[in-house]
Design a protein around this motif. Structure first.
Motif, PDB file in Angstrom:
ATOM      1  N   ASP A 199      71.101 -57.118  64.310  1.00 12.68           N
ATOM      2  CA  ASP A 199      70.402 -55.920  64.812  1.00 12.68           C
ATOM      3  C   ASP A 199      70.950 -55.467  66.162  1.00 12.68           C
ATOM      4  O   ASP A 199      70.939 -54.276  66.467  1.00 12.68           O
ATOM      5  N   VAL A 200      71.402 -56.447  66.970  1.00 10.50           N
ATOM      6  CA  VAL A 200      71.842 -56.111  68.326  1.00 10.50           C
ATOM      7  C   VAL A 200      73.247 -56.665  68.591  1.00 10.50           C
ATOM      8  O   VAL A 200      73.398 -57.708  69.227  1.00 10.50           O
ATOM      9  N   PRO A 201      74.285 -55.971  68.101  1.00  7.36           N
ATOM     10  CA  PRO A 201      75.653 -56.442  68.400  1.00  7.36           C
ATOM     11  C   PRO A 201      75.829 -56.531  69.919  1.00  7.36           C
ATOM     12  O   PRO A 201      75.423 -55.608  70.640  1.00  7.36           O
ATOM     13  N   THR A 202      76.375 -57.636  70.386  1.00  9.22           N
ATOM     14  CA  THR A 202      76.399 -57.885  71.830  1.00  9.22           C
ATOM     15  C   THR A 202      77.702 -58.570  72.233  1.00  9.22           C
ATOM     16  O   THR A 202      78.236 -59.382  71.487  1.00  9.22           O
ATOM     17  N   THR A 203      78.189 -58.198  73.433  1.00 12.84           N
ATOM     18  CA  THR A 203      79.301 -58.938  74.028  1.00 12.84           C
ATOM     19  C   THR A 203      78.776 -59.677  75.252  1.00 12.84           C
ATOM     20  O   THR A 203      78.198 -59.052  76.144  1.00 12.84           O
ATOM     21  N   PHE A 204      78.930 -60.986  75.249  1.00 12.07           N
ATOM     22  CA  PHE A 204      78.489 -61.803  76.381  1.00 12.07           C
ATOM     23  C   PHE A 204      79.689 -62.170  77.232  1.00 12.07           C
ATOM     24  O   PHE A 204      80.729 -62.559  76.696  1.00 12.07           O
ATOM     25  N   ASP A 205      79.548 -62.059  78.553  1.00  9.83           N
ATOM     26  CA  ASP A 205      80.577 -62.656  79.405  1.00  9.83           C
ATOM     27  C   ASP A 205      80.058 -64.019  79.891  1.00  9.83           C
ATOM     28  O   ASP A 205      78.939 -64.427  79.557  1.00  9.83           O
ATOM     29  N   TYR A 206      80.877 -64.712  80.670  1.00 12.26           N
ATOM     30  CA  TYR A 206      80.543 -66.093  81.059  1.00 12.26           C
ATOM     31  C   TYR A 206      79.252 -66.136  81.874  1.00 12.26           C
ATOM     32  O   TYR A 206      78.422 -67.020  81.681  1.00 12.26           O
ATOM     33  N   ASP A 257      69.755 -70.558  70.266  1.00 13.98           N
ATOM     34  CA  ASP A 257      69.293 -69.714  71.381  1.00 13.98           C
ATOM     35  C   ASP A 257      70.162 -68.466  71.528  1.00 13.98           C
ATOM     36  O   ASP A 257      69.665 -67.386  71.835  1.00 13.98           O
ATOM     37  N   LEU A 258      71.462 -68.646  71.327  1.00 13.32           N
ATOM     38  CA  LEU A 258      72.364 -67.505  71.492  1.00 13.32           C
ATOM     39  C   LEU A 258      72.088 -66.427  70.449  1.00 13.32           C
ATOM     40  O   LEU A 258      71.951 -65.238  70.786  1.00 13.32           O
ATOM     41  N   ILE A 259      71.982 -66.831  69.186  1.00 14.46           N
ATOM     42  CA  ILE A 259      71.857 -65.790  68.153  1.00 14.46           C
ATOM     43  C   ILE A 259      70.459 -65.185  68.108  1.00 14.46           C
ATOM     44  O   ILE A 259      70.284 -64.097  67.551  1.00 14.46           O
ATOM     45  N   ALA A 260      69.491 -65.845  68.757  1.00 17.80           N
ATOM     46  CA  ALA A 260      68.165 -65.219  68.879  1.00 17.80           C
ATOM     47  C   ALA A 260      68.299 -63.886  69.617  1.00 17.80           C
ATOM     48  O   ALA A 260      67.536 -62.946  69.381  1.00 17.80           O
ATOM     49  N   GLU A 261      69.310 -63.796  70.491  1.00 17.78           N
ATOM     50  CA  GLU A 261      69.522 -62.580  71.284  1.00 17.78           C
ATOM     51  C   GLU A 261      70.059 -61.416  70.447  1.00 17.78           C
ATOM     52  O   GLU A 261      69.885 -60.262  70.818  1.00 17.78           O
ATOM     53  N   VAL A 262      70.739 -61.731  69.335  1.00 20.64           N
ATOM     54  CA  VAL A 262      71.379 -60.654  68.566  1.00 20.64           C
ATOM     55  C   VAL A 262      70.632 -60.350  67.270  1.00 20.64           C
ATOM     56  O   VAL A 262      70.900 -59.347  66.612  1.00 20.64           O
ATOM     57  N   ARG A 263      69.700 -61.212  66.919  1.00 22.73           N
ATOM     58  CA  ARG A 263      68.849 -61.047  65.726  1.00 22.73           C
ATOM     59  C   ARG A 263      69.647 -60.777  64.440  1.00 22.73           C
ATOM     60  O   ARG A 263      69.720 -59.633  63.961  1.00 22.73           O
ATOM     61  N   ARG A 286      70.515 -60.272  60.627  1.00 27.07           N
ATOM     62  CA  ARG A 286      69.722 -59.695  59.531  1.00 27.07           C
ATOM     63  C   ARG A 286      69.592 -60.712  58.400  1.00 27.07           C
ATOM     64  O   ARG A 286      70.376 -61.646  58.296  1.00 27.07           O
ATOM     65  N   ASP A 287      68.616 -60.491  57.533  1.00 24.36           N
ATOM     66  CA  ASP A 287      68.368 -61.419  56.424  1.00 24.36           C
ATOM     67  C   ASP A 287      69.588 -61.588  55.515  1.00 24.36           C
ATOM     68  O   ASP A 287      69.830 -62.670  54.987  1.00 24.36           O
ATOM     69  N   GLU A 288      70.336 -60.511  55.342  1.00 24.05           N
ATOM     70  CA  GLU A 288      71.474 -60.591  54.412  1.00 24.05           C
ATOM     71  C   GLU A 288      72.692 -61.312  55.029  1.00 24.05           C
ATOM     72  O   GLU A 288      73.663 -61.590  54.333  1.00 24.05           O
ATOM     73  N   ALA A 289      72.621 -61.614  56.295  1.00 23.10           N
ATOM     74  CA  ALA A 289      73.713 -62.363  56.944  1.00 23.10           C
ATOM     75  C   ALA A 289      73.613 -63.835  56.544  1.00 23.10           C
ATOM     76  O   ALA A 289      72.687 -64.527  56.938  1.00 23.10           O
ATOM     77  N   ARG A 290      74.533 -64.314  55.731  1.00 25.01           N
ATOM     78  CA  ARG A 290      74.447 -65.692  55.237  1.00 25.01           C
ATOM     79  C   ARG A 290      75.566 -66.589  55.762  1.00 25.01           C
ATOM     80  O   ARG A 290      75.471 -67.802  55.741  1.00 25.01           O
ATOM     81  N   PHE A 291      76.661 -65.975  56.251  1.00 31.37           N
ATOM     82  CA  PHE A 291      77.803 -66.744  56.755  1.00 31.37           C
ATOM     83  C   PHE A 291      78.292 -66.118  58.059  1.00 31.37           C
ATOM     84  O   PHE A 291      77.953 -64.968  58.357  1.00 31.37           O
ATOM     85  N   VAL A 292      79.081 -66.893  58.798  1.00 30.48           N
ATOM     86  CA  VAL A 292      79.767 -66.299  59.945  1.00 30.48           C
ATOM     87  C   VAL A 292      81.257 -66.590  59.845  1.00 30.48           C
ATOM     88  O   VAL A 292      81.671 -67.626  59.315  1.00 30.48           O
ATOM     89  N   LEU A 293      82.044 -65.633  60.345  1.00 33.51           N
ATOM     90  CA  LEU A 293      83.478 -65.844  60.516  1.00 33.51           C
ATOM     91  C   LEU A 293      83.720 -65.855  62.023  1.00 33.51           C
ATOM     92  O   LEU A 293      83.378 -64.900  62.726  1.00 33.51           O
TER      93      LEU A 293
END
Ligand SMILES: Nc1nc2c(c(=O)[nH]1)N[C@H]1C(S)=C(S)[C@@H](COP(=O)(O)O)O[C@H]1N2
Ligand SMILES: [Mo]
Length: 224
Positions: A79-86, A121-127, A129-136
């Motif tokens: 829901d919230v694509p985000t770029t984090f810096d250090y 904790d990190l991905i709680a920030e980007v939420r 979606r339900d259909e997201a089942r894998f990550v690359l």
């Protein structure tokens, strides 16, 4: 005594000697690593052996990314694509986990402490979606690897900045790497650059070259 009986005796003696030296080796290694809470037999998956020094394994280039220049992009089915810096990463609650790591090339290390931000904790920030089942996952050296989203909710999966209290060295993926202790270590991307949430599993670098899609060391999922 027939030669057959002698053979049996010799075989049994050889077997016992091997068993004993194996146990002696265990004892030495337990001493080095400190006594684990559970017997080492239960902490070392089949086909693995302990190493004292931490091997460096990668594609041969160690990208030089000063912490001030490092960013992590999280994109895809969120829901919230985000770029984090250090600095932004350091503002998320920090966690420390004592874990065992298992490389598919058969070495394991027990009881290293990694710290940083749990992937949970990190991905709680980007939420996601339900259909997201894998990550690359993509890294600064061009490396990629894939895993099910479930593993980002494991309690000991970390976006790590420190190892045993010191900043991760460049050769081990500093300033920031992924650590997913529940899977073989090739899934733990060094110099992590982006995480893309997807609906279908997409092969990464080693997965395209015959490595297992999941890589659970307790099931010896080494190669596909
Ligand atoms: N970016 C990147 N991450 C990577 C790799 C790589 O080549 N590039 N190799 C993987 C493999 S195969 C292993 S075993 C571990 C090794 O991590 P280490 O060098 O800190 O032991 O990193 C994994 N992460
Ligand atoms: Mo590896």
């Amino acid at each position: 005594m027939s030669s057959g009986m002698y053979d049996d005796t010799a075989r049994i003696a050889a077997k016992r000697a091997k068993l004993v030296s194996e146990k002696e080796r265990w004892a030495r290694e337990r001493k080095r690593f400190g006594t684990p809470e559970t017997p080492p037999g239960r902490r070392l998956p089949a086909g693995q052996h302990l190493v004292r020094d931490w091997p460096v394994l990668d594609l041969g280039t160690h990208p030089n990314i000063p912490a001030k220049d490092w960013t992590l992009r999280i994109e895809g089915l969120v829901d919230v694509p985000t770029t984090f810096d250090y600095r932004e990463l350091s503002l998320i609650p920090q966690s420390e986990r004592r874990v065992d790591i298992h490389c598919v090339t058969a070495w394991s290390r027990l009881g290293d402490t990694f710290s940083g931000v749990t992937t949970r904790d990190l991905i709680a920030e980007v939420r996601p979606r339900d259909e997201a089942r894998f990550v690359l996952i993509k890294s600064y050296d061009g490396y990629t690897t894939n895993l099910p989203v479930d593993y980002l909710y494991e309690d000991d999966s970390l976006i790590a900045t420190h190892w045993n209290g010191i900043p991760l060295t460049r050769e081990h993926g500093g300033p920031v790497r992924l650590v997913v202790p529940a899977l073989y270590f090739w899934k733990s991307a060094k110099w992590i650059r982006s995480i893309r949430f997807v609906a279908q599993d997409i092969k990464g670098f080693w997965e395209s070259r015959g490595y297992h899609m999941l890589g659970d060391p307790w099931k010896e999922q080494r190669y596909a």
